[in-house]
Design an enzyme around this catalytic site. Structure first.
Site, PDB file in Angstrom:
ATOM      1  N   LYS A 154       0.846  -1.189   0.000  1.00 29.08           N
ATOM      2  CA  LYS A 154       0.000   0.000   0.000  1.00 29.08           C
ATOM      3  C   LYS A 154       0.883   1.242   0.000  1.00 29.08           C
ATOM      4  CE  LYS A 154      -4.195  -1.887   0.805  1.00 29.08           C
ATOM      5  NZ  LYS A 154      -5.452  -1.583   0.085  1.00 29.08           N
ATOM      6  N   ASP A 184      -0.542  -0.366  -4.418  1.00 28.93           N
ATOM      7  CA  ASP A 184      -1.952   0.029  -4.388  1.00 28.93           C
ATOM      8  C   ASP A 184      -2.046   1.405  -3.760  1.00 28.93           C
ATOM      9  OD1 ASP A 184      -4.674   0.284  -4.208  1.00 28.93           O
ATOM     10  OD2 ASP A 184      -4.987  -1.449  -2.904  1.00 28.93           O
ATOM     11  N   GLU A 210      -2.445  -0.093  -8.477  1.00 24.96           N
ATOM     12  CA  GLU A 210      -3.895  -0.085  -8.389  1.00 24.96           C
ATOM     13  C   GLU A 210      -4.392   1.323  -8.085  1.00 24.96           C
ATOM     14  OE1 GLU A 210      -5.574  -3.024  -5.737  1.00 24.96           O
ATOM     15  OE2 GLU A 210      -3.925  -4.406  -6.142  1.00 24.96           O
ATOM     16  N   ASP A 235      -9.516  -0.481  -9.470  1.00 26.44           N
ATOM     17  CA  ASP A 235     -10.043  -1.134  -8.267  1.00 26.44           C
ATOM     18  C   ASP A 235     -11.350  -0.450  -7.861  1.00 26.44           C
ATOM     19  OD1 ASP A 235     -10.584  -2.222  -5.813  1.00 26.44           O
ATOM     20  OD2 ASP A 235      -8.631  -1.847  -4.930  1.00 26.44           O
ATOM     21  N   LYS A 262     -13.229  -7.768  -6.733  1.00 16.89           N
ATOM     22  CA  LYS A 262     -13.536  -8.052  -5.330  1.00 16.89           C
ATOM     23  C   LYS A 262     -15.007  -8.446  -5.255  1.00 16.89           C
ATOM     24  CE  LYS A 262     -10.081  -4.811  -3.535  1.00 16.89           C
ATOM     25  NZ  LYS A 262      -9.846  -3.516  -2.859  1.00 16.89           N
TER      26      LYS A 262
END
Length: 358
Positions: A154, A184, A210, A235, A262
């Site tokens: 992240k 991400d 992402e 995303d 997801k």
């Protein structure tokens, strides 16, 4: 599917084994709602309505009211589609998986395959949680020691120069052949800084990023995807997009290199399959990611993913982040997620109602 179904729901508080730094702040616990459906033979199907505070579209005050209403009114499988409210993808995922489980006699094996037979693994990426650089460094070293060859990190929460130094440190230790790095950003960057940051990432041979900018700006995201030296994965951009025509338009305009799927945030496996179909048409790659589900939701996602015959490392969690997760046949062997039928499910709330705080 047999008629004469009864539905109920249970709220279960999952507790993190250590504070979990996310793009929406630090979490110490989170709620999941479980749909329990039973037929007249006593077979039980279970589905998880997974809630991430501040991110899940279902994170609304009316959620429990909708749960109560659906469970009271529904008597057959066919009733559910007419009772599900719009804008609640996790709720749709929960009922879809509960009914699929029941259709498999409540075996918790929703999608039988070599994976559920213990003959196949799913390779996953290792997630480095947000935190200070020392904490992230220790997480990374632990993943590498456990044979992970693909890491997701992240970014966007700290000062960019600190994050960049951390990424440089990783690349100095591990070449791109040794370690694939995905990052991400959760929409953290802007038009003013995104292109310079992408240039920095390209120099480090980063696999992909992402959601580099916030969702909803198709023109800028299209420009980013067209000009970025690093592959872009959508995303948050696809969350809430249900109409197939809108999906087609989004992919046609933005033209990403990847999308992240997801299932509990986009409305279940029917919606996920729709995205996969469009990706095939547009020659866009994809991978599946879990989103802090318990082992019930994670198992369903892993089982569906195993049917897709994809060879990319998937973004599936391991269930080890909670102190009170539900015991399941899922297990991790290095970077490989497996399913061991010799391990029985242990679901503490099957005979309870409404709320469990453990």
């Amino acid at each position: 599917m047999r008629n004469n179904l009864t539905f109920r729901w249970v709220k279960y508080i999952l507790k993190f084994n250590k504070p979990a730094g996310t793009s929406r702040g630090v979490l110490y616990d989170k709620a999941s709602y479980f749909i329990i459906v039973e037929n007249n033979l006593g077979e039980i199907g279970i589905g998880e309505c997974n809630i991430i505070p501040g991110l899940s579209p279902d994170d609304k005050p009316e959620l429990e009211k909708h749960l109560e209403e659906i469970c009271k009114k529904a008597e057959t499988t066919e009733d559910i589609s007419g009772l599900l409210p719009n804008g609640y993808p996790a709720l749709k995922f929960a009922f879809e998986t509960a009914l699929t489980d029941l259709n498999q006699n409540g075996s918790r094996i929703l999608y039988p395959s070599d994976f559920t037979n213990g003959k196949k693994f799913i390779e996953i990426n290792g997630l480095v949680w947000m935190g200070d650089v020392d904490v992230m460094s220790r997480q990374l070293e632990d993943k590498v020691k456990n044979d992970f060859t693909c890491i997701k990190i992240k970014i966007g929460a700290l000062n960019w120069q600190k994050e960049l130094s951390f990424l440089k440190w990783i690349r100095e230790k591990y070449s791109e052949k040794k370690l694939e790095i995905r990052v991400d950003a959760n929409g953290a960057f802007t038009e003013k800084n995104v292109f310079s940051i992408l240039d920095d990432l390209a120099k480090l041979k980063i696999h992909s990023i992402e959601q580099p900018i916030a969702a909803g700006n198709y023109d800028l995201m299209s420009k980013v995807c067209k000009n970025s030296p690093v592959d872009i994965a959508l995303d948050e951009e696809i969350i809430g997009v249900k109409n197939r025509g809108f999906k087609e338009e989004l992919l046609s305009i933005i033209k990403p290199q990847y999308i992240i799927l997801k299932p509990s945030l986009i409305g279940g496996f029917s919606e996920t399959s729709s995205w996969v179909s469009l990706c095939q048409q547009h020659k866009i790659k994809w991978w599946v990611t879990s989103a802090l589900e318990s082992n019930i939701g994670l198992s369903a996602i892993a089982q569906w993913t195993a049917l897709q015959e994809t060879t990319m490392p998937q973004g599936l969690g391991t269930g080890k982040i909670y102190t009170n997760n539900i015991t399941s046949p899922l297990y991790l062997d290095g970077p490989k997620l497996g399913y061991n039928r010799e391990i029985n499910w242990d679901i503490p709330f099957l005979n309870l109602k409404k709320s469990v705080n453990q």
